[in-house]
Design an enzyme around this catalytic site. Structure first.
Site, PDB file in Angstrom:
ATOM      1  N   ASP A  18      35.161  15.892   7.003  1.00  0.00           N
ATOM      2  CA  ASP A  18      35.629  16.912   6.071  1.00  0.00           C
ATOM      3  C   ASP A  18      35.964  16.253   4.734  1.00  0.00           C
ATOM      4  O   ASP A  18      36.579  15.191   4.688  1.00  0.00           O
ATOM      5  CB  ASP A  18      36.866  17.613   6.647  1.00  0.00           C
ATOM      6  CG  ASP A  18      37.193  18.914   5.938  1.00  0.00           C
ATOM      7  OD1 ASP A  18      37.079  19.977   6.576  1.00  0.00           O
ATOM      8  OD2 ASP A  18      37.562  18.869   4.746  1.00  0.00           O
ATOM      9  N   HIS A  67      32.043  26.530  12.300  1.00  0.00           N
ATOM     10  CA  HIS A  67      32.338  25.090  12.352  1.00  0.00           C
ATOM     11  C   HIS A  67      33.549  24.838  13.216  1.00  0.00           C
ATOM     12  O   HIS A  67      34.497  25.625  13.236  1.00  0.00           O
ATOM     13  CB  HIS A  67      32.549  24.505  10.957  1.00  0.00           C
ATOM     14  CG  HIS A  67      33.518  25.268  10.100  1.00  0.00           C
ATOM     15  ND1 HIS A  67      33.168  26.439   9.463  1.00  0.00           N
ATOM     16  CD2 HIS A  67      34.817  25.043   9.788  1.00  0.00           C
ATOM     17  CE1 HIS A  67      34.216  26.894   8.781  1.00  0.00           C
ATOM     18  NE2 HIS A  67      35.236  26.070   8.973  1.00  0.00           N
TER      19      HIS A  67
HETATM   20  P1  AMP Z   1      37.601  26.503   7.089  1.00  0.00           P
HETATM   21  O1  AMP Z   1      38.733  26.643   6.134  1.00  0.00           O
HETATM   22  O2  AMP Z   1      37.994  26.563   8.525  1.00  0.00           O
HETATM   23  O3  AMP Z   1      36.473  27.450   6.753  1.00  0.00           O
HETATM   24  O4  AMP Z   1      37.063  25.032   6.905  1.00  0.00           O
HETATM   25  C1  AMP Z   1      36.137  24.676   5.939  1.00  0.00           C
HETATM   26  C2  AMP Z   1      36.262  23.204   5.736  1.00  0.00           C
HETATM   27  O5  AMP Z   1      35.127  22.741   5.021  1.00  0.00           O
HETATM   28  C3  AMP Z   1      37.486  22.778   4.917  1.00  0.00           C
HETATM   29  O6  AMP Z   1      38.312  21.937   5.706  1.00  0.00           O
HETATM   30  C4  AMP Z   1      36.891  22.055   3.717  1.00  0.00           C
HETATM   31  O7  AMP Z   1      37.650  20.947   3.319  1.00  0.00           O
HETATM   32  C5  AMP Z   1      35.520  21.652   4.245  1.00  0.00           C
HETATM   33  N1  AMP Z   1      34.501  21.433   3.250  1.00  0.00           N
HETATM   34  C6  AMP Z   1      34.183  22.230   2.209  1.00  0.00           C
HETATM   35  N2  AMP Z   1      33.178  21.704   1.503  1.00  0.00           N
HETATM   36  C7  AMP Z   1      32.840  20.551   2.118  1.00  0.00           C
HETATM   37  C8  AMP Z   1      31.865  19.529   1.863  1.00  0.00           C
HETATM   38  N3  AMP Z   1      31.024  19.607   0.826  1.00  0.00           N
HETATM   39  N4  AMP Z   1      31.805  18.468   2.710  1.00  0.00           N
HETATM   40  C9  AMP Z   1      32.653  18.391   3.768  1.00  0.00           C
HETATM   41  N5  AMP Z   1      33.584  19.311   4.050  1.00  0.00           N
HETATM   42  C10 AMP Z   1      33.688  20.382   3.242  1.00  0.00           C
END
Ligand code: AMP
Length: 114
Positions: A30, A100
């Protein structure tokens, strides 16, 4: 379904620290970690969230969990344990509309979650 940032990671259009990949699943760190180890495990198939899964996704859901165990072991989380979280929809705190699993480890988790 609209393209998300995770589709771009799958397509290698943006970079990510990928730790596991097979035909159906991708796992990567993440970008904004909420624990010392914070990894996301996603299906390559674009599924919006748990609510968008059907009986046809039963095997895939199992693969996501199995990949999470594999990644947790490989990243050194097995001895002290870890948490797997699937945020779903608005009240679940979901911000990226591509299913995810969060693997969170490396510190004591609080319960109940916020
Ligand atoms: P959620 O809030 O459960 O939808 O989790 C989405 C997650 O995606 C968050 O923890 C973000 O930090 C992560 N995230 C968003 N963009 C990216 C990226 N480009 N690479 C890795 N993680 C990401």
């Amino acid at each position: 379904m609209a393209q998300t940032i995770f589709d771009k990671i799958i397509a290698r259009e943006i970079s990510a620290r990928i730790v596991y990949e097979d035909d159906d699943v991708l796992a990567f760190y993440d970008v904004a970690p909420k624990a010392p180890t914070h990894i996301l495990v996603i299906p390559k198939k674009p599924i919006e969230n748990l609510l968008a899964t059907t009986e046809h996704d039963t095997v895939l859901l199992g693969k996501l969990l199995a990949a999470s165990v594999h990644v947790a072991r490989a990243e050194g989380l097995a001895s002290d344990g870890f948490r797997v979280v699937i945020n779903t929809g608005k009240n679940g705190g979901q911000s990226v509309d591509h299913l995810h699993l969060h693997i969170l480890g490396g510190r004591q988790m609080a319960w109940p979650p916020g």
